[in-house]
Design an enzyme around this catalytic site. Structure first.
Site, short mmCIF file in Angstrom:
data_model
loop_
_atom_site.label_atom_id
_atom_site.label_comp_id
_atom_site.label_asym_id
_atom_site.label_seq_id
_atom_site.Cartn_x
_atom_site.Cartn_y
_atom_site.Cartn_z
N HIS A 138 61.79 44.26 43.87
CA HIS A 138 63.17 44.07 44.33
C HIS A 138 64.09 44.24 43.10
O HIS A 138 63.68 43.95 41.98
CB HIS A 138 63.27 42.64 44.88
CG HIS A 138 64.54 42.29 45.56
ND1 HIS A 138 65.69 41.95 44.88
CD2 HIS A 138 64.83 42.19 46.88
CE1 HIS A 138 66.64 41.66 45.76
NE2 HIS A 138 66.15 41.80 46.98
N ASP A 215 57.30 36.92 41.41
CA ASP A 215 58.42 36.78 42.34
C ASP A 215 57.82 36.41 43.70
O ASP A 215 57.23 37.24 44.39
CB ASP A 215 59.16 38.13 42.40
CG ASP A 215 60.16 38.21 43.54
OD1 ASP A 215 60.21 37.29 44.38
OD2 ASP A 215 60.87 39.23 43.62
N GLN A 218 58.93 36.36 48.98
CA GLN A 218 58.39 36.67 50.31
C GLN A 218 57.05 35.98 50.59
O GLN A 218 56.53 36.06 51.69
CB GLN A 218 58.23 38.18 50.48
CG GLN A 218 59.53 38.95 50.44
CD GLN A 218 60.48 38.57 51.57
OE1 GLN A 218 60.09 37.98 52.58
NE2 GLN A 218 61.75 38.90 51.41
N LYS A 241 64.95 31.76 52.23
CA LYS A 241 63.93 32.56 52.93
C LYS A 241 62.80 31.67 53.45
O LYS A 241 61.96 32.10 54.22
CB LYS A 241 63.35 33.62 51.99
CG LYS A 241 64.36 34.69 51.60
CD LYS A 241 63.74 35.71 50.70
CE LYS A 241 64.76 36.54 49.96
NZ LYS A 241 65.42 37.56 50.78
N CYS A 379 67.22 46.56 48.65
CA CYS A 379 67.28 46.23 47.21
C CYS A 379 66.02 46.70 46.51
O CYS A 379 65.49 46.00 45.62
CB CYS A 379 67.50 44.75 46.98
SG CYS A 379 69.05 44.16 47.63
N1 PLP Z 1 62.50 39.27 45.52
C1 PLP Z 1 62.13 39.64 46.74
C2 PLP Z 1 60.75 40.16 46.96
C3 PLP Z 1 63.03 39.52 47.80
O1 PLP Z 1 62.66 39.89 49.03
C4 PLP Z 1 64.33 39.03 47.53
C5 PLP Z 1 65.34 38.96 48.61
O2 PLP Z 1 65.35 39.76 49.51
C6 PLP Z 1 64.65 38.65 46.24
C7 PLP Z 1 63.71 38.78 45.26
C8 PLP Z 1 65.99 38.08 45.90
O3 PLP Z 1 66.17 36.84 46.48
P1 PLP Z 1 67.56 36.09 46.40
O4 PLP Z 1 68.61 37.06 46.86
O5 PLP Z 1 67.41 34.94 47.32
O6 PLP Z 1 67.75 35.67 44.99
#
Ligand code: PLP
Length: 422
Positions: A138, A215, A218, A241, A379
């Protein structure tokens, strides 16, 4: 061995199926209709809906025990501090961390990664050094490292993604080199649903003395996570999430690493003493939490984790996988629909393109049928480039989704084909 002892190789009992009807009653928003149709919410990977116990816990905190934390001596301040620090302990237990001091509250995954890049990264990356990422990250696990590399004269290295959406692990081993200072990798891809082999990734990095940030945005909402079993050095996720509120998330860091990292934002709450000449700082995690934190957000996050555990992460995982399998099978027979990401054991995220129809148009036609999916680059523009598409539509499943909703997606896609010419 005594005959009573369980056989070590016996298969784990399957998680009991979810009582989705009962679960849905906890989510007031699911009663909504959209364009006159019952809402089919297939966008939980972007943000999950909130159950009544989370909403109630937050209301209760504001209505009965609200004050600023840490600095007060009065009763409400004590109660609020206890609830806030209790939430930290809750997150620590949920992730299998050794101690609550290994949990830093942040705004979400994005802020957690920025924190590590700005503190650990800034201290350990020098000119010519490398940050090793993967091709399925992401943007929030790319751009902070890019900033770091620009400031420090370092470079990004990227593990390629194979056609089925798995990582090229041989390339990973090759790319882990003398100059690698940190590996940053998603646990579960938000586009492909791939569940990466974090334990192996961490073990390979540790053989070379390289720490790993995971990260978990998900993964946390949909499968059991144990940071000590994974042996990762940092793990980040977002509350929103995981059926909790927006504006709150957590960073886990091993005590030995957090304890040696400099603060990043300065302000109240994170100091021991301040003079105009010099300030000194609290130990982790408070040194990383400058200013008034999202007190009630943390309390809501704690309630969300209670909710998830009450249902059972293994059962949630099994439920989402069964919905994924049903939806994947149902859309397989629809002409012009192509799924991105076919990794074995993938999680409940289903990205697809409809040949000749832009993903936004797919999303709009589905919306008219009450079906909420995400459409765009998610993203993850480098991953879109890898697969040669500008965007995809993405259905993602949550613990409240019904098998009929997987079928509704397929029905909806047939309508898309009808509208845009079969
Ligand atoms: N990493 C992953 C795999 C994501 O799916 C997302 C959000 O869609 C993020 C990071 C970023 O999360 P946040 O916008 O809650 O900081």
């Amino acid at each position: 061995m005594s005959p009573e002892r369980p056989i070590a190789t016996a298969p784990r009992p399957a998680a009991p199926p979810l009582d989705v009807g009962r679960i849905r009653a906890d989510f007031p928003i699911l009663e909504r209709r959209v364009h006159g149709k019952p809402l089919v919410y297939l966008d939980s990977a972007a943000s999950a809906q909130k159950p009544r116990p989370v909403l109630d816990a937050m209301d209760r905190a504001y209505e009965t025990s609200y004050a600023n934390v840490h600095r007060g001596v009065h009763r409400l301040a004590e109660e609020a501090t206890k609830a806030y620090e209790g939430a930290r302990l809750r997150v620590a237990r949920f992730l299998g961390a050794g101690d609550a001091s290994e949990i830093v509250f942040v705004r979400g995954t994005t802020e957690g990664i920025n924190l590590v890049a700005r503190t650990y990264g800034a201290r350990h990356l020098g000119p010519g050094d490398e940050v090793l990422l993967t091709g399925m990250e992401h943007h929030s696990n790319i751009v902070p490292w890019q900033f770091l590399c620009e400031r420090k004269g370092g470079h990004l290295r990227v593990v390629p993604v194979l056609d089925d959406g798995t990582l090229d692990l041989e390339a990973y081993e090759r790319l882990l080199g003398e100059r690698t200072r940190i590996v940053a990798v998603s646990h579960v891809s938000n586009v492909l649903g791939t569940v990466n082999p974090i334990r192996e990734i961490v073990a390979a990095a540790h053989r070379r003395g390289v720490p790993v940030l995971v990260d978990g945005a998900q993964a946390v909402p949909r499968m059991p996570v144990d940071v000590r079993a994974l042996d990762c050095d940092f793990y980040v996720f977002s509350g929103h999430k995981a059926y909790g509120p927006t504006g709150i998330g957590a960073l886990y860091g091993k005590a030995s690493l957090l304890g040696a990292m400099p603060p990043w934002q300065g302000g109240g709450e994170m100091i021991l003493s301040v003079t105009f000449e010099k300030s000194t700082f609290k130990p982790a995690p408070h040194r990383f939490e400058a200013g008034t934190p999202d007190i009630v957000g943390a309390i809501g996050l704690g309630a969300a984790l209670d909710y998830l555990e009450g249902i059972g992460l293994e059962a949630i995982d099994a439920h989402e996988r069964s919905l994924l399998a049903r939806a994947t099978e149902a859309i397989a027979s629809i002409p012009r629909v192509r799924v991105l990401g076919t990794a074995p054991g993938k999680a409940g995220v289903l990205s697809f393109v409809v040949e000749g129809v832009h993903a936004h148009d797919v999303g709009t036609v589905l919306d008219l049928q009450g079906i909420a999916v995400r459409a765009g680059h998610h993203c993850a523009q480098p991953l879109m480039d890898r697969f040669g598409v500008p965007a995809t539509a993405r259905a993602s499943f949550g613990l409240y989704n019904l098998p009929e909703e997987a079928d509704a997606l397929a029905e909806g896609l047939r309508k898309v084909i009808e509208v845009f010419g079969g």
